[in-house]
Write an enzyme that holds these catalytic residues in place. Structure first.
Site, PDB file in Angstrom:
ATOM      1  CG  HIS A   1      -4.366  -3.653   2.581  1.00 42.05           C
ATOM      2  ND1 HIS A   1      -3.705  -3.170   3.684  1.00 42.05           N
ATOM      3  CD2 HIS A   1      -4.794  -2.569   1.902  1.00 42.05           C
ATOM      4  CE1 HIS A   1      -3.739  -1.857   3.689  1.00 42.05           C
ATOM      5  NE2 HIS A   1      -4.399  -1.459   2.608  1.00 42.05           N
TER       6      HIS A   1
ATOM      7  CB  CYS B   1      -0.979  -0.035   1.175  1.00 43.99           C
ATOM      8  SG  CYS B   1      -2.362   1.113   1.010  1.00 43.99           S
TER       9      CYS B   1
ATOM     10  CD  GLU C   1      -3.302  -6.199   5.526  1.00 40.80           C
ATOM     11  OE1 GLU C   1      -4.154  -5.302   5.512  1.00 40.80           O
ATOM     12  OE2 GLU C   1      -2.408  -6.276   4.663  1.00 40.80           O
TER      13      GLU C   1
END
Length: 428
Positions: free
Chosen positions: A351, A261, A353
């Protein structure tokens, strides 16, 4: 407004004069920020606590929000980070076995001014056509004549040129221990890191040292890292000169590096690429990304309003060797990833995660592990407490003394904003 008048009215005011009228939701008062929308149908708690949303008024496209309440497990930072919140139909009652309270109670407790009952579909169409823009939410004593509120919004700062990552970074370093046997040590530069990211790294046997955004090279080398991680974060990447300079030093030392990001934009700038503001950004959990080396398409979680300049598959020269635009979004051609072809670094705009969101990109953490295994780093202590750093099979690079007492004070935060921390030093 006269203090004797009791009203539940709230308004969302855009800088172009468009006004949406609804009811107060959460705290009452006023808030200013950039109006953006997110298309995720789940994960509102993770969205609200994501530091990347700092100083933004988030509009939910999903019509009903708050069904599962608020719990003590899903926060991505120590507090709600958004400037304001706008929803269509808030749940009247939360229902989930993990819930410890309601969404509205969480908004009130964090002082977040929101608005409910507005036509979020019309608002989102407006933002898609006109672009993300400055906005304000007003309720209670903050209500005033329409022209007064519009002017107040127009006087507020925009997102271009906004230096925000210093407001959400940790003030003190902290460590997330590896799960099971420790395999590697990673220095994670916190420019707005989400809680799930260190957990994902730790689950792979990585001891994560989370460092403040203004950390110097000596601070990084003091933890004797096998790799460096650049986190997500808020604001305009054009303001991130300190993290960019640090990244360039890391690249010079050829320490394995992975960014996501805002970290993708920092790496892009470190490699000499420009950045620019998107019209309304990518915010949601169903954004497709093409990996050009394999042709694989991943559905990803994203939250960004800026992007790196480049075209799909473009190779370019850098001071550290050749690099490539490795990933793009098929929707608009936006750069979604960078990779070194001759140096150990890569990054993605999305992202992996994925809190909340799909897990298509979770293997990127495994790629980072493989990168560190393929490019091992050794740190040889010297008798005087200083240190040397070298890569196996490469020449030793002499570095300054990394004894913490000798590292110069880096001064105040790079952002003009302030933040608070708890006793752990994590952003709150």
């Amino acid at each position: 407004m006269n203090g004797d008048a009791v009203t539940n009215e709230a308004v969302l005011v855009l800088e172009d004069g468009r006004i949406f009228r609804g009811e107060a939701y959460g705290a009452t008062g006023e808030t200013l920020g950039e109006a953006v929308f997110t298309t995720g149908m789940t994960g509102y708690q993770e969205t609200l606590t994501d530091p990347s949303y700092h100083r933004q008024i988030v509009v939910q496209t999903a019509p009903q929000i708050g069904n599962t309440g608020w719990n003590d497990e899903d926060d991505e930072s120590r507090r709600i980070q958004v400037a304001g919140y706008a929803v269509r139909d808030p749940a009247r009652r939360s229902s989930n076995w993990r819930a410890t309270g309601s969404l509205e109670d969480a908004l009130r407790g964090n002082g977040v001014v929101g608005v409910a009952g507005i036509d979020t579909r019309a608002l989102v169409r407006h933002l898609r056509e006109r672009g993300a823009m400055r906005a304000g939410v007003f309720s209670g004593e903050a209500l005033a004549a329409d022209d007064v509120l519009v002017e107040k919004v127009r006087q507020s700062p925009g997102m271009e040129g906004a230096d925000l990552y210093g407001a959400v970074t940790t003030r003190q370093p902290y460590v997330v221990e590896a799960v099971g046997d420790k395999r590697f040590t990673v220095a994670a530069l916190d420019v707005g890191i989400k809680s799930n990211t260190p957990r994902m790294l730790a689950a792979r046997g990585i001891e994560v040292h989370v460092l403040p955004a203004d950390s110097a090279l000596g601070d990084v080398l003091a933890v004797r890292p096998d790799g460096v991680f650049l986190s997500n974060g808020p604001g305009d990447p054009a303001t991130a000169d300190v993290p960019v300079a640090l990244t360039q030093e890391i690249l010079n030392l050829r320490i394995p590096l992975f960014g996501i990001c805002f970290g993708n934009q920092i790496l892009g700038r470190a490699l000499g690429r420009g950045t620019y503001k998107l019209r309304y950004g990518h915010r949601g959990i169903n954004v497709p990304v093409i990996e050009h080396a394999t042709g694989k398409v991943a559905i990803t979680s994203q939250n960004h309003g800026f992007a790196v300049e480049g075209t799909a598959g473009e190779e370019f020269a850098t001071p550290y060797g050749r690099a490539v635009i490795s990933h793009t979004c098929p929707n608009d051609g936006c750069v979604e990833g960078l990779a070194g072809l001759e140096f150990p670094a890569f990054s993605v705009q999305y992202h992996p995660e994925a809190a909340a969101g799909p897990h298509d990109a979770a293997d990127l953490f495994d790629r980072f592990v493989a990168l560190m295994a393929d490019h091992p780093v050794t740190h040889d202590p010297e008798p005087d407490g200083g240190g040397r750093h070298r890569l196996l099979g490469e020449a030793v690079v002499e570095l300054p003394d990394t004894n913490p007492s000798s590292i110069p004070d880096t001064g105040t935060r790079t952002s003009t904003e302030t933040t608070s921390t708890d006793s752990t030093g994590e952003n709150v």
